[in-house]
Design a protein around this motif. Structure first.
Motif, mmCIF file in Angstrom:
data_model
loop_
_atom_site.group_PDB
_atom_site.id
_atom_site.type_symbol
_atom_site.label_atom_id
_atom_site.label_comp_id
_atom_site.label_asym_id
_atom_site.label_seq_id
_atom_site.Cartn_x
_atom_site.Cartn_y
_atom_site.Cartn_z
ATOM 1 N N GLU A 1 0.894 -0.989 0.072
ATOM 2 C CA GLU A 1 0.117 -0.259 -0.022
ATOM 3 C C GLU A 1 1.012 1.019 0.046
ATOM 4 O OE1 GLU A 1 -2.619 0.024 3.439
ATOM 5 O OE2 GLU A 1 -4.054 -1.780 2.329
ATOM 6 N N GLY A 2 0.893 2.478 -0.750
ATOM 7 C CA GLY A 2 0.866 3.287 -0.736
ATOM 8 C C GLY A 2 2.811 3.090 -1.377
ATOM 9 N N ASP A 3 3.513 3.450 -1.044
ATOM 10 C CA ASP A 3 4.477 2.989 -2.399
ATOM 11 C C ASP A 3 5.850 2.302 -1.586
ATOM 12 O OD1 ASP A 3 4.267 5.266 -3.092
ATOM 13 O OD2 ASP A 3 5.443 6.934 -2.003
#
Length: 79
Positions: free
Chosen positions: A6-8
């Motif tokens: 999730e995210g980076d």
């Protein structure tokens, strides 16, 4: 194990691990991705135990050990 990023670089997921006989445990997994390096923390709710793995992504496989070298792990993507 079912993992997602999730995210980076934040890893989240759950697993199902056979623990001798017929019993299973379902740890909660979290971690981070930094390039080809992945750090995973596997948390066993029933015992409070946390095992940390430092892994490297090579040829489509994550391989590594826990820092104290007590556990080795290899993860391959299932399609």
């Amino acid at each position: 194990m079912d993992l997602r990023v999730e995210g980076d670089n934040e890893v989240k997921g759950m697993g199902s691990i056979q623990m001798g006989g017929r019993s299973r445990t379902h740890p909660i997994i979290s971690g981070t991705v930094h390039g080809d390096k992945v750090v995973l923390e596997v948390r066993y709710a029933s015992t409070g135990t946390v095992v940390r793995y430092v892994l490297e992504f090579v040829d489509g496989t994550l391989t590594g050990t826990s820092p104290e070298q007590r556990f080795k792990a290899t993860f391959k993507k299932l399609e």
